[in-house]
Write an enzyme that holds these catalytic residues in place. Structure first.
Site, mmCIF file in Angstrom:
data_model
loop_
_atom_site.group_PDB
_atom_site.id
_atom_site.type_symbol
_atom_site.label_atom_id
_atom_site.label_comp_id
_atom_site.label_asym_id
_atom_site.label_seq_id
_atom_site.Cartn_x
_atom_site.Cartn_y
_atom_site.Cartn_z
ATOM 1 C CE LYS A 134 -2.745 7.623 -1.918
ATOM 2 N NZ LYS A 134 -2.911 7.169 -0.515
ATOM 3 C CG ASP A 175 -2.082 0.930 1.136
ATOM 4 O OD1 ASP A 175 -2.164 1.674 0.145
ATOM 5 O OD2 ASP A 175 -2.913 0.935 2.061
ATOM 6 C CG ASP A 176 -0.222 4.947 -0.138
ATOM 7 O OD1 ASP A 176 -0.981 4.541 -1.035
ATOM 8 O OD2 ASP A 176 -0.542 5.846 0.662
ATOM 9 C CG HIS A 186 -10.027 1.193 0.486
ATOM 10 N ND1 HIS A 186 -8.982 2.069 0.360
ATOM 11 C CD2 HIS A 186 -11.116 1.965 0.737
ATOM 12 C CE1 HIS A 186 -9.396 3.306 0.537
ATOM 13 N NE2 HIS A 186 -10.696 3.263 0.766
ATOM 14 N NE ARG A 193 -6.220 -0.904 -1.933
ATOM 15 C CZ ARG A 193 -5.256 -1.511 -1.241
ATOM 16 N NH1 ARG A 193 -5.374 -2.797 -0.929
ATOM 17 N NH2 ARG A 193 -4.196 -0.845 -0.843
ATOM 18 C CB CYS A 205 -6.481 2.914 -1.936
ATOM 19 S SG CYS A 205 -5.071 3.565 -1.028
ATOM 20 C CG HIS A 245 -2.120 4.124 3.521
ATOM 21 N ND1 HIS A 245 -2.513 5.092 4.413
ATOM 22 C CD2 HIS A 245 -2.818 4.349 2.374
ATOM 23 C CE1 HIS A 245 -3.415 5.876 3.834
ATOM 24 N NE2 HIS A 245 -3.614 5.455 2.598
ATOM 25 C CB SER A 259 -7.586 3.453 3.994
ATOM 26 O OG SER A 259 -6.237 3.791 4.203
ATOM 27 C CG ASP A 309 -2.119 0.788 -3.285
ATOM 28 O OD1 ASP A 309 -0.921 1.114 -3.142
ATOM 29 O OD2 ASP A 309 -3.021 1.217 -2.538
ATOM 30 C CG ASN A 310 -1.564 4.202 -4.644
ATOM 31 O OD1 ASN A 310 -2.667 3.781 -4.283
ATOM 32 N ND2 ASN A 310 -0.713 4.754 -3.797
ATOM 33 C CE LYS A 321 -6.402 0.634 1.722
ATOM 34 N NZ LYS A 321 -5.429 1.719 1.482
#
Length: 499
Positions: free
Chosen positions: A303, A30-31, A126, A74, A70, A230, A151, A282-283, A124
């Site tokens: 991001k 995540d991130d 989301h 996903r 996010c 994240h 999140s 994810d990003n 997660k």
């Protein structure tokens, strides 16, 4: 690779004998930025388990998510379709969101389940909670779920402990909403969640899931969308203070430790040679958090933007005896995971417009990608403007650019939210092989670039003519009554929702 491995792989693809179908473990950070892992060049990150997967597996240099935030990324990962088709836009879903991933979308879990796969997700989600939990993983093809439905910054965290012995979380996160819950299937197990024990709970749950599946001789699909790295970062006693990179590094190390535990379980249960492990993110990194926000390496911005730093991700594929160690520069995407797993399992593809392509040739032969182009949509896509950028081969053309608050604090003036929406006609075009940083736009008045631009415009027109925007699930708004509360009859809410 020996001839027996080729034979085994051929058997898997043809599904014509009694060999066990392959298992799949999908790891989703995540991130996490392109430059955050040791194996991608970060000098102080401690990621020995992911580095081992990269050294013994296939590391991607040109792998993309479909959105720089996010929820949309996903949705695309699990469905093989751009988020604009499923309606997971603009932005992300919230604790009280009325919408979620539509139930008529087909997830990887729903593709594999008819073949007898056990399916589980830890971490997660989301992709929506909804009325009576209608959008939870157990409604989307997963047998088991242990995790947070959105999140982990979407709840007050000011008084929560993120690092031992009692170091409070950095920042305030969201306020005036319920504290973050830990859910098992459709039931709240703990509220607020204990961050210090969370990763151990996930590791134990995953170990039990894998062990039980093996004992039942049942193929399995384990999806682990981690909360790491994240904001706000957290880590238990096994990782806190043990990296050289501070809180972000400790959070990343804890994620890596869980990866190590999963790999040890695959080895102990004897299925590691029949399991594809795939890792990506994810990003891009949330640069506004500075040293707590991640690193895009040489890539531009992070991001929230459609520059390379926002959507180009680290990715690793590992399968002993099947995937040779190496590095691939072929273009691939999270969209391609669903059709690839379906091919390897011998499953039928959903009868819908898929945007993913099978990347088996890349994994097994280190061959060419079937992906000709990558489409870049902003956080808030619209039919009015359409896509923001297209990558075709080594060239990337930006038709629109815009900064994002997620990428503020960087000295690059194109990254923060002060870099307002701007149209480019002709588009900005970059050679990503010579200039992955997107620093030097190419002159568009040369015959060769004019030819490239024409090809790019053709791809853009063809793609946009095929795109039917689904109803926006985010635009349905929120309802505070949908926020998960372990004591639904309590008062006053949201502060009373604790158990």
């Amino acid at each position: 690779m020996g001839s027996s491995c080729f034979a085994f792989f051929g058997i898997l693809l043809l599904c014509t004998c009694s060999a066990s179908p392959p298992n799949f473990v999908l790891l989703f950070a995540d991130d996490l930025g392109f430059g955050d892992l040791g194996c991608y060049g970060h000098p102080s990150s401690l990621t020995p388990n992911l580095d081992r997967l990269a050294a013994e597996g296939l590391r991607f240099t040109d792998f993309y998510s479909t959105c720089p935030v996010c929820s949309p990324s996903r949705a695309s990962l699990l469905t093989g379709r751009y988020q604009t088709r499923s309606g997971i836009y603009p932005g992300v879903l919230y604790p009280g969101s009325i919408g979620g991933l539509p139930l008529n979308e087909t997830t990887i879990a729903e593709v594999l389940r008819p073949l007898g796969y056990a399916t589980a997700v830890i971490g997660k989600w989301h992709l929506g909670l909804g009325h009576n939990g209608m959008f939870l993983p157990t409604k989307q093809g997963f047998d088991h779920f242990l995790g947070i439905p959105y999140s982990h910054d979407m709840g007050p965290c000011k008084n929560l402990t993120c690092f031992p012995p009692d170091i409070k979380c950095y920042g305030v996160c969201d306020i005036n909403t319920v504290t973050v819950p830990l859910m098992q299937n459709e039931v709240i197990k703990q509220q607020p969640v204990n961050f210090l024990d969370l990763e151990r709970s996930y590791s134990d749950f995953a170990t039990n899931f894998i062990t039980t599946s093996v004992e039942k001789k049942q193929p399995f699909f384990l999806y682990y969308p981690s909360h790491h790295t994240h904001y706000p970062q957290y880590a238990g006693i096994g990782a806190a203070g043990r990296s050289l990179r501070g809180p972000f590094g400790d959070s990343l190390l804890e994620f890596d430790n869980t990866v190590g535990h999963l790999m040890a379980t695959l080895e102990r249960t004897g299925v590691i040679n029949n399991t594809l492990v795939f890792f990506t993110s994810d990003n891009g990194p949330e640069l506004m958090r500075m040293s707590r926000g991640g690193n895009a390496g040489p890539l531009k911005c992070g991001k929230g933007t459609t520059y390379e730093g926002g959507m180009r991700e680290p990715a690793i594929a590992y399968w002993p005896g099947i995937i040779k160690p190496g590095v691939t520069h072929e273009m691939a995407s999270t969209l391609d995971i669903l059709p690839t797993l379906a091919r390897l399992a011998g499953a039928e593809l959903p009868q819908v417009m898929l945007d993913g392509v099978d990347m088996t040739d890349i994994l097994v032969k280190q061959g060419k990608s079937k992906r000709e182009a990558m489409i870049f949509y902003p956080v808030d896509p619209s039919e009015k403007y359409g896509l923001f950028a297209v990558r075709l081969g080594k060239y990337k053309a930006h038709f629109y650019t815009q900064g994002a608050f997620h990428s503020s604090t960087t000295p690059d003036k194109d990254c923060p939210e002060t870099a307002v929406f701007k149209a480019h006609d002709p588009p900005l075009i970059f050679d990503l092989e010579a200039d992955p940083c997107e620093h030097y736009a190419l002159p568009v008045d040369t015959p060769d670039i004019q030819s490239v631009l024409q090809q790019v415009k053709t791809v853009k027109e063809q793609f946009e003519s095929s795109m039917v925007f689904g109803e926006s699930q985010v635009a349905k708004g929120t309802d505070p009554n949908l926020e998960p509360c372990c004591n639904p009859e309590c008062s006053p809410k949201p502060s009373c929702c604790q158990c």
